[in-house]
Motif scaffolding. Structure first.
Motif, short mmCIF file in Angstrom:
data_model
loop_
_atom_site.label_atom_id
_atom_site.label_comp_id
_atom_site.label_asym_id
_atom_site.label_seq_id
_atom_site.Cartn_x
_atom_site.Cartn_y
_atom_site.Cartn_z
N PHE A 1 15.38 83.93 57.49
CA PHE A 1 15.52 82.51 57.22
C PHE A 1 17.00 82.13 57.19
O PHE A 1 17.82 82.81 56.57
N LEU A 2 17.33 81.04 57.87
CA LEU A 2 18.73 80.65 58.06
C LEU A 2 18.93 79.19 57.71
O LEU A 2 18.18 78.32 58.17
N ILE A 3 19.95 78.91 56.91
CA ILE A 3 20.41 77.54 56.68
C ILE A 3 21.79 77.42 57.32
O ILE A 3 22.69 78.21 57.02
N SER A 4 21.94 76.45 58.20
CA SER A 4 23.20 76.30 58.93
C SER A 4 23.53 74.82 59.12
O SER A 4 22.70 73.95 58.84
N PHE A 5 24.73 74.55 59.58
CA PHE A 5 25.19 73.18 59.84
C PHE A 5 25.64 73.06 61.29
O PHE A 5 26.22 73.98 61.85
N ASP A 6 25.38 71.88 61.87
CA ASP A 6 25.96 71.56 63.17
C ASP A 6 26.08 70.04 63.31
O ASP A 6 25.84 69.30 62.35
N SER A 7 26.47 69.59 64.51
CA SER A 7 26.72 68.16 64.76
C SER A 7 27.67 67.60 63.71
O SER A 7 27.44 66.52 63.14
N ILE A 8 28.75 68.33 63.44
CA ILE A 8 29.66 67.99 62.35
C ILE A 8 30.74 67.04 62.85
O ILE A 8 31.39 67.29 63.87
N THR A 9 30.92 65.93 62.14
CA THR A 9 31.99 64.99 62.41
C THR A 9 32.76 64.75 61.10
O THR A 9 32.47 65.38 60.08
N HIS A 10 33.73 63.82 61.14
CA HIS A 10 34.41 63.45 59.90
C HIS A 10 33.46 62.77 58.92
O HIS A 10 33.74 62.70 57.72
N HIS A 11 32.34 62.26 59.44
CA HIS A 11 31.48 61.39 58.63
C HIS A 11 30.07 61.93 58.42
O HIS A 11 29.31 61.36 57.63
N SER A 12 29.69 63.00 59.11
CA SER A 12 28.30 63.42 59.04
C SER A 12 28.14 64.89 59.44
O SER A 12 29.03 65.49 60.06
N ALA A 13 26.98 65.43 59.10
CA ALA A 13 26.62 66.79 59.51
C ALA A 13 25.12 66.94 59.37
O ALA A 13 24.48 66.29 58.52
N ASN A 14 24.54 67.79 60.20
CA ASN A 14 23.13 68.12 60.09
C ASN A 14 22.96 69.47 59.43
O ASN A 14 23.61 70.45 59.83
N LEU A 15 22.12 69.52 58.40
CA LEU A 15 21.75 70.79 57.78
C LEU A 15 20.45 71.24 58.41
O LEU A 15 19.48 70.47 58.46
N ASN A 16 20.42 72.47 58.91
CA ASN A 16 19.25 73.00 59.60
C ASN A 16 18.58 74.10 58.80
O ASN A 16 19.26 75.01 58.30
N LEU A 17 17.26 74.01 58.67
CA LEU A 17 16.44 75.08 58.10
C LEU A 17 15.73 75.75 59.28
O LEU A 17 14.94 75.09 59.97
N ILE A 18 16.00 77.04 59.50
CA ILE A 18 15.49 77.71 60.70
C ILE A 18 14.84 79.04 60.29
O ILE A 18 15.46 79.88 59.64
N TRP A 19 13.56 79.19 60.69
CA TRP A 19 12.88 80.46 60.40
C TRP A 19 11.72 80.63 61.38
O TRP A 19 11.03 79.67 61.71
N ALA A 20 11.56 81.88 61.82
CA ALA A 20 10.53 82.22 62.81
C ALA A 20 10.76 81.39 64.07
O ALA A 20 11.78 81.54 64.72
#
Length: 292
Positions: free
Chosen positions: A152-171
């Motif tokens: 199970f992985l929690i990660s971030f992407d689509s990062i800007t000065h104003h926003s970011a996406n937190l991703n929950l990834i498993w299987a």
């Protein structure tokens, strides 16, 4: 008899008080992500698939590791904790500075994600979980991913000065939670503060560079850059950003002059990358003038 008692007493404390430290099946992890001037920190444990069915019912109808419709701690062991060091928003919901337990209620076509104010529960809290203690819930859609995520992985992407996406990834499943923060307001407050308190040439330059990067207030940025050069003298990076601001204002002749100055100063310090960037922009801006 006495010797047997001595042996018994010598063995008992060892058996009761000794303890073997062993690796966890779901190791603990922490992920931190800067978003503008803010930071998001997530502390969680990472279970493995190990050949098991994870979300929803198994093919034989028996529940998987994470059944649909039931609360999930978004990891293993303790409840997952998420900390934001400034006020943020999640899909229009206010997330004040602080630490929260992160829970989920997975379903086949949508998940409810819960930001929960009670961080004292072990795991998902089960019967002690009280929805009245939710700060808010959001609904997001799961998506299938074209690869297998074993742990199970929690990660971030689509990062800007104003926003970011937190991703929950498993299987083979991924869920995305969008965060946003008003970095412009934070930066304006910081710029005002620094300009009040004995500003330097670098202060004016950094304020101007932020405005230039955000694509706004170019006239104010130009004022700051002129002030930086007045106080700090000529530097290749002062003139580099000044050329970009002048070009954004449509003054290509001034932009070329500033870029040529930046190129000259960069070449003297063997800053080859800045030499190439200035040469490219000078060529581009001369072409614009010629078209006029």
């Amino acid at each position: 008899m006495k010797s047997c008692l001595i042996i018994f007493l010598s063995v008992i404390p060892f058996g009761i008080y000794s303890q073997i430290t062993h690796p966890k099946a779901s190791p603990f992890s922490t992920v931190e992500q800067e978003v503008g001037l803010s930071k998001i920190t997530v502390a969680y444990s990472r279970p493995s698939v190990r050949g098991r069915h994870v979300f929803g019912p198994q093919p034989d109808g028996q529940p998987g590791l994470v059944p649909y419709g039931r609360i999930w701690r978004v990891g293993a062991n303790e409840s997952t904790k998420i900390t934001v060091d400034t006020d943020m928003q999640v899909l229009g919901n206010d997330l004040p500075k602080g630490t929260y337990a992160l829970y989920a209620f997975p379903e086949e076509n949508e998940w409810q994600i819960v930001f929960h104010t009670n961080t004292s529960h072990w795991g998902d809290g089960r019967k002690n979980y009280n929805s009245d203690e939710d700060l808010f819930r959001i609904t997001v859609k799961p998506e299938n991913i074209p690869y297998h995520q074993e742990n199970f992985l929690i990660s971030f992407d689509s990062i800007t000065h104003h926003s970011a996406n937190l991703n929950l990834i498993w299987a083979s499943t991924k869920v995305t939670i969008p965060f946003s923060v008003d970095t412009d307001a934070q930066m304006e407050a910081e710029i005002a503060k620094q300009l009040r308190e004995n500003p330097t040439a670098q202060t004016y330059y950094e304020a101007a560079r932020y405005l230039q990067e955000q694509g706004r207030d170019f006239e104010r940025a130009l004022e700051y850059l002129n002030k930086a050069i007045e106080i700090g003298g000529d530097t290749y990076y002062f003139h580099r950003v000044k050329s970009l601001v002048e070009a954004a204002l449509g003054d290509y002749r001034a932009a070329i002059t500033s870029a040529e100055k930046s190129l000259e100063l960069a070449a003297a310090q063997e800053k080859d990358e800045f030499v190439r960037m200035n040469e490219k922009n000078i060529k581009k801006w001369k072409a614009k003038i010629f078209k006029k």
